[in-house]
Design a protein around this motif. Structure first.
Motif, mmCIF file in Angstrom:
data_model
loop_
_atom_site.group_PDB
_atom_site.id
_atom_site.type_symbol
_atom_site.label_atom_id
_atom_site.label_comp_id
_atom_site.label_asym_id
_atom_site.label_seq_id
_atom_site.Cartn_x
_atom_site.Cartn_y
_atom_site.Cartn_z
ATOM 1 N N ARG A 60 66.366 37.361 69.908
ATOM 2 C CA ARG A 60 64.830 36.158 69.696
ATOM 3 C C ARG A 60 65.172 35.686 68.277
ATOM 4 N NH1 ARG A 60 61.213 38.321 73.633
ATOM 5 N NH2 ARG A 60 59.911 36.432 72.453
ATOM 6 N N PRO A 61 64.263 34.887 67.705
ATOM 7 C CA PRO A 61 64.862 33.938 66.356
ATOM 8 C C PRO A 61 63.901 35.287 65.463
ATOM 9 C CG PRO A 61 63.881 32.564 67.792
ATOM 10 C CD PRO A 61 63.364 33.449 68.527
ATOM 11 N N ARG A 107 59.002 30.922 64.893
ATOM 12 C CA ARG A 107 60.076 29.367 65.892
ATOM 13 C C ARG A 107 60.364 30.005 67.120
ATOM 14 N NH1 ARG A 107 63.870 26.738 62.877
ATOM 15 N NH2 ARG A 107 62.870 26.808 60.440
ATOM 16 N N ASP A 108 59.210 30.874 67.846
ATOM 17 C CA ASP A 108 59.427 31.475 68.928
ATOM 18 C C ASP A 108 57.775 31.226 69.506
ATOM 19 O OD1 ASP A 108 60.187 33.321 71.465
ATOM 20 O OD2 ASP A 108 59.965 35.123 70.209
ATOM 21 N N ARG A 109 57.439 32.094 70.662
ATOM 22 C CA ARG A 109 55.560 31.073 71.665
ATOM 23 C C ARG A 109 55.183 32.724 70.713
ATOM 24 N NH1 ARG A 109 57.978 31.055 76.644
ATOM 25 N NH2 ARG A 109 59.277 33.320 77.276
ATOM 26 N N HIS A 110 53.473 32.345 70.310
ATOM 27 C CA HIS A 110 53.508 33.380 69.619
ATOM 28 C C HIS A 110 51.292 33.384 69.761
ATOM 29 C CE1 HIS A 110 53.687 30.379 67.053
ATOM 30 N NE2 HIS A 110 52.180 30.920 65.932
ATOM 31 N N ASP A 154 61.540 38.166 79.663
ATOM 32 C CA ASP A 154 62.146 37.738 78.456
ATOM 33 C C ASP A 154 63.125 38.881 77.563
ATOM 34 O OD1 ASP A 154 60.022 35.299 78.232
ATOM 35 O OD2 ASP A 154 58.680 36.524 76.628
ATOM 36 N N ARG A 209 56.711 40.977 65.138
ATOM 37 C CA ARG A 209 56.400 41.873 65.955
ATOM 38 C C ARG A 209 56.399 43.027 66.732
ATOM 39 N NH1 ARG A 209 59.378 37.454 69.040
ATOM 40 N NH2 ARG A 209 60.736 36.239 67.502
ATOM 41 N N THR A 243 58.891 42.902 71.388
ATOM 42 C CA THR A 243 59.434 42.123 70.776
ATOM 43 C C THR A 243 58.149 40.452 70.437
ATOM 44 O OG1 THR A 243 60.967 41.461 71.947
ATOM 45 C CG2 THR A 243 61.476 42.596 70.588
ATOM 46 N N GLY A 274 58.667 34.565 63.596
ATOM 47 C CA GLY A 274 57.565 34.944 65.064
ATOM 48 C C GLY A 274 56.800 32.922 64.972
#
Length: 200
Positions: free
Chosen positions: A142-143, A148-151, A137, A186, A190, A146
């Motif tokens: 990155r957004p 709006r991201d895989r988390h 990644d 993050r 990240t 978080g």
């Protein structure tokens, strides 16, 4: 600090179906009723797994069931066991996860058997597996939020206390956009983490 991140699992009984699985809205999705395994799942089942050092080996060697005996797609889901998180520098990540978040290492997990460096950290009765491996990644672009991201989402008792800890450490975060008590941050690599407040 560890108790902040290791709450007992408490689910409202009206959200559980008779098999102990969370009820979910499936409008618009073709329905096929999920049949949970005959033994009722409980948080204690996951806690008992914690005491075993080689659950996977024991299950495969002793508890394997032939495909004839399994009903449709019920293969006995019990709980989430662990989440794998990639890191560039294990010591830097351990500093964050242990010293900022208060997670403890599971010494029973076999680090030396893997072809890369890593560590297993307790999150309640489940774990995070830190793996020192190249991360595919991107670190930039990155957004900011978080969510709006895989988390990975961790249930905690007090979002405001974690907010104060992150403020003191100078670690940026965003609050839930929906207004619920949750905070996103993050780790040093990240990887997005969500901390959502649940009733203890």
């Amino acid at each position: 600090m560890a108790s902040l991140l290791n709450p007992p699992l408490t689910l409202p009984q009206n959200k559980l179906n008779p098999g102990g699985v969370l009820a979910a809205s499936t409008s618009g999705i073709p329905s096929k009723k999920f049949q949970p395994s005959s033994t009722r799942w409980s948080h204690r089942s996951c806690l008992l797994m914690r005491a075993k050092t080689s659950v996977e080996t024991d299950m495969l060697a002793n508890d394997s069931v032939g495909t004839d005996a399994v009903d449709d797609k019920d293969f006995g889901v019990v709980c989430m066991h662990h989440v794998g998180i990639l890191c560039e520098n294990l010591e830097r990540s351990l500093d964050f996860y242990q010293n900022i978040l208060g997670l403890e290492i599971n010494e029973a997990r076999p680090h030396e058997k893997l072809p890369y460096r890593g560590a297993w950290l307790w999150v309640g009765s489940e774990m995070i597996h830190l793996m020192e491996l190249p991360n595919p990644d991107p670190f930039t672009g990155r957004p900011e939020h978080g969510g709006r991201d895989r988390h990975t989402c961790i249930a905690i008792r007090d979002v405001s206390k974690l907010k104060a800890i992150l403020d003191k450490a100078g670690i940026p975060y965003t609050l839930s956009r929906s207004g619920r008590p949750a905070i996103f941050t993050r780790d040093p690599d990240t990887n997005a983490l969500e901390f959502t407040q649940v009733d203890a």
